[in-house]
Design a protein around this motif. Structure first.
Motif, PDB file in Angstrom:
ATOM      1  N   HIS A 176       7.009  13.175  -2.822  1.00 33.83           N
ATOM      2  CA  HIS A 176       7.293  11.745  -2.747  1.00 33.83           C
ATOM      3  C   HIS A 176       6.012  10.934  -2.573  1.00 33.83           C
ATOM      4  CE1 HIS A 176       7.476  11.321   1.922  1.00 33.83           C
ATOM      5  NE2 HIS A 176       6.752  12.359   1.604  1.00 33.83           N
ATOM      6  N   GLN A 177       6.154   9.630  -2.762  1.00 35.03           N
ATOM      7  CA  GLN A 177       5.039   8.703  -2.601  1.00 35.03           C
ATOM      8  C   GLN A 177       5.555   7.433  -1.923  1.00 35.03           C
ATOM      9  OE1 GLN A 177       3.117   7.287  -6.194  1.00 35.03           O
ATOM     10  NE2 GLN A 177       1.199   6.952  -5.096  1.00 35.03           N
ATOM     11  N   VAL A 237       0.850  -1.192   0.000  1.00 36.00           N
ATOM     12  CA  VAL A 237       0.000   0.000   0.000  1.00 36.00           C
ATOM     13  C   VAL A 237       0.888   1.246   0.000  1.00 36.00           C
ATOM     14  CG1 VAL A 237      -1.694   1.328   1.334  1.00 36.00           C
ATOM     15  CG2 VAL A 237      -1.905  -1.166   1.133  1.00 36.00           C
ATOM     16  N   SER A 238       0.454   2.278  -0.706  1.00 35.07           N
ATOM     17  CA  SER A 238       1.232   3.517  -0.747  1.00 35.07           C
ATOM     18  C   SER A 238       0.380   4.683  -0.272  1.00 35.07           C
ATOM     19  CB  SER A 238       1.731   3.794  -2.168  1.00 35.07           C
ATOM     20  OG  SER A 238       0.632   4.017  -3.038  1.00 35.07           O
ATOM     21  N   VAL A 239       1.033   5.678   0.317  1.00 40.37           N
ATOM     22  CA  VAL A 239       0.388   6.955   0.622  1.00 40.37           C
ATOM     23  C   VAL A 239       0.358   7.755  -0.672  1.00 40.37           C
ATOM     24  CG1 VAL A 239       0.588   9.094   1.971  1.00 40.37           C
ATOM     25  CG2 VAL A 239       1.260   6.896   2.984  1.00 40.37           C
ATOM     26  N   PRO A 240      -0.767   8.433  -1.001  1.00 45.48           N
ATOM     27  CA  PRO A 240      -0.836   9.185  -2.264  1.00 45.48           C
ATOM     28  C   PRO A 240       0.330  10.159  -2.432  1.00 45.48           C
ATOM     29  CG  PRO A 240      -3.002   9.078  -1.245  1.00 45.48           C
ATOM     30  CD  PRO A 240      -2.038   8.497  -0.253  1.00 45.48           C
ATOM     31  N   HIS A 241       0.743  10.374  -3.683  1.00 43.91           N
ATOM     32  CA  HIS A 241       1.853  11.270  -3.997  1.00 43.91           C
ATOM     33  C   HIS A 241       1.558  12.666  -3.441  1.00 43.91           C
ATOM     34  CE1 HIS A 241       5.053  13.143  -6.346  1.00 43.91           C
ATOM     35  NE2 HIS A 241       5.520  11.927  -6.550  1.00 43.91           N
ATOM     36  N   TYR A 294       9.618   1.277   4.074  1.00 47.20           N
ATOM     37  CA  TYR A 294       8.998   1.772   2.855  1.00 47.20           C
ATOM     38  C   TYR A 294      10.064   2.376   1.951  1.00 47.20           C
ATOM     39  CZ  TYR A 294       9.058   6.714   4.484  1.00 47.20           C
ATOM     40  OH  TYR A 294       9.440   7.963   4.902  1.00 47.20           O
ATOM     41  N   SER A 295       9.718   2.497   0.685  1.00 43.53           N
ATOM     42  CA  SER A 295      10.586   3.162  -0.287  1.00 43.53           C
ATOM     43  C   SER A 295       9.812   4.311  -0.911  1.00 43.53           C
ATOM     44  CB  SER A 295      11.035   2.181  -1.371  1.00 43.53           C
ATOM     45  OG  SER A 295      11.845   1.169  -0.824  1.00 43.53           O
ATOM     46  N   ASP A 296      10.540   5.362  -1.298  1.00 48.47           N
ATOM     47  CA  ASP A 296       9.914   6.472  -2.008  1.00 48.47           C
ATOM     48  C   ASP A 296      10.921   7.079  -2.977  1.00 48.47           C
ATOM     49  OD1 ASP A 296      11.633   7.926  -0.435  1.00 48.47           O
ATOM     50  OD2 ASP A 296      10.096   8.950   0.723  1.00 48.47           O
ATOM     51  N   ASP A 297      10.650   8.292  -3.442  1.00 50.48           N
ATOM     52  CA  ASP A 297      11.506   8.945  -4.421  1.00 50.48           C
ATOM     53  C   ASP A 297      12.894   9.260  -3.857  1.00 50.48           C
ATOM     54  OD1 ASP A 297       8.608   9.585  -4.465  1.00 50.48           O
ATOM     55  OD2 ASP A 297       9.061  10.432  -6.423  1.00 50.48           O
ATOM     56  N   ILE A 298      13.038   9.201  -2.536  1.00 47.92           N
ATOM     57  CA  ILE A 298      14.302   9.576  -1.897  1.00 47.92           C
ATOM     58  C   ILE A 298      15.191   8.362  -1.622  1.00 47.92           C
ATOM     59  CG2 ILE A 298      15.314  10.719   0.119  1.00 47.92           C
ATOM     60  CD1 ILE A 298      12.533  12.116   0.409  1.00 47.92           C
ATOM     61  N   GLY A 299      14.585   7.244  -1.240  1.00 47.13           N
ATOM     62  CA  GLY A 299      15.368   6.068  -0.910  1.00 47.13           C
ATOM     63  C   GLY A 299      14.531   5.056  -0.152  1.00 47.13           C
ATOM     64  N   ARG A 300      15.211   4.178   0.575  1.00 42.67           N
ATOM     65  CA  ARG A 300      14.524   3.146   1.351  1.00 42.67           C
ATOM     66  C   ARG A 300      14.717   3.440   2.835  1.00 42.67           C
ATOM     67  NH1 ARG A 300      15.191  -2.741   2.890  1.00 42.67           N
ATOM     68  NH2 ARG A 300      13.044  -3.535   2.773  1.00 42.67           N
ATOM     69  N   THR A 331      -0.710  15.814  -4.621  1.00 37.38           N
ATOM     70  CA  THR A 331      -0.498  16.353  -5.959  1.00 37.38           C
ATOM     71  C   THR A 331      -1.324  15.643  -7.020  1.00 37.38           C
ATOM     72  OG1 THR A 331       1.422  14.877  -6.169  1.00 37.38           O
ATOM     73  CG2 THR A 331       1.835  17.118  -5.417  1.00 37.38           C
ATOM     74  N   GLY A 332      -1.873  14.476  -6.718  1.00 41.39           N
ATOM     75  CA  GLY A 332      -2.685  13.745  -7.678  1.00 41.39           C
ATOM     76  C   GLY A 332      -4.167  13.932  -7.401  1.00 41.39           C
ATOM     77  N   ILE A 333      -4.992  13.699  -8.405  1.00 34.62           N
ATOM     78  CA  ILE A 333      -6.430  13.896  -8.262  1.00 34.62           C
ATOM     79  C   ILE A 333      -7.014  12.964  -7.207  1.00 34.62           C
ATOM     80  CG2 ILE A 333      -6.882  12.338 -10.204  1.00 34.62           C
ATOM     81  CD1 ILE A 333      -9.025  15.348  -9.042  1.00 34.62           C
TER      82      ILE A 333
END
Length: 214
Positions: free
Chosen positions: A178-179, A137-141, A157-163, A201-203
């Motif tokens: 990030h997401q 499961v991810s948190v919305p961007h 978790y992993s995101d745009d920055i790292g793990r 940032t997403g709908i």
């Protein structure tokens, strides 16, 4: 092994007493586990002490002593004794003082598919809560209107920055988008402190924000 630590600016702000109650709790919880950040926090406090020593002394008002003595006559709130709660392998002691040492015993509240929260309701600026996220499961961007601190207590978790794994912290400002997504077959539980609501940032994130309350 802890791989992600606080920025120097965050530790200096803590030393200056400029952090909210929730962010101070998260920082103290990480310091309880991280020797590296303990050393850097101590250095920040030493710098603050040296700056105070360089201040020019100011003269006190003539009635300063009587004003202080008058405070002794006021009714002071009676302190309530709270037994000290030890931390656990998953809950550092500063956080355990508020919630106990068992994450699974908390009254988690659902926020959507695979996402639960426990609000610490500390009051003041911003928010401080625990998030419990199921595998995959991810948190919305999103980005941030202010600052966001996150500390991992269980899983990763992993995101745009790292793990980010147990003990790691993400120290983010309004320049980061990030997401986070839980990247193993185990759930992730993290402590998160913000000084302003997240900005999705997403709908789908914007549509869900009033319901999930982040």
């Amino acid at each position: 092994m802890i791989s992600h630590h606080f920025d120097d600016a965050t530790l200096v702000a803590r030393a200056a007493g400029a952090m909210s109650e929730g962010m101070s709790l998260l920082i103290d919880s990480h310091l309880h586990w991280c020797k590296e950040c303990q050393e850097r926090a101590w250095q920040a406090e030493q710098i603050g002490g040296q700056l105070l020593d360089q201040l020019t002394p100011a003269e006190l008002l003539e009635d300063s002593l009587s004003s202080v003595l008058a405070l002794l006559d006021e009714d002071a709130p009676v302190a309530t004794f709270k037994p000290r709660v030890s931390g656990s392998d998953e809950v550092p002691e500063p956080l355990a003082q508020l919630i106990g040492g068992d994450l699974d015993a908390l009254p988690w509240r659902g926020m959507g598919i695979g996402l639960q929260q426990y609000d610490l309701n500390l009051g003041g600026a911003g928010a401080c809560r625990l998030l419990r996220i199921k595998p995959g499961v991810s948190v919305p961007h999103h980005t941030h209107k202010g600052n966001e601190l996150t500390m991992i207590l269980r899983g990763s978790y992993s995101d745009d920055i790292g793990r980010f794994c147990k003990g790691d912290v993400a120290d983010l400002d309004d320049q980061v988008k990030h997401q986070p997504i839980v990247d193993t077959e185990h759930e992730c539980i993290c402590l998160i402190a913000t000084d302003a609501p997240l900005q999705f940032t997403g709908i789908m994130g914007r549509l869900a924000q009033p319901f999930i309350g982040l």
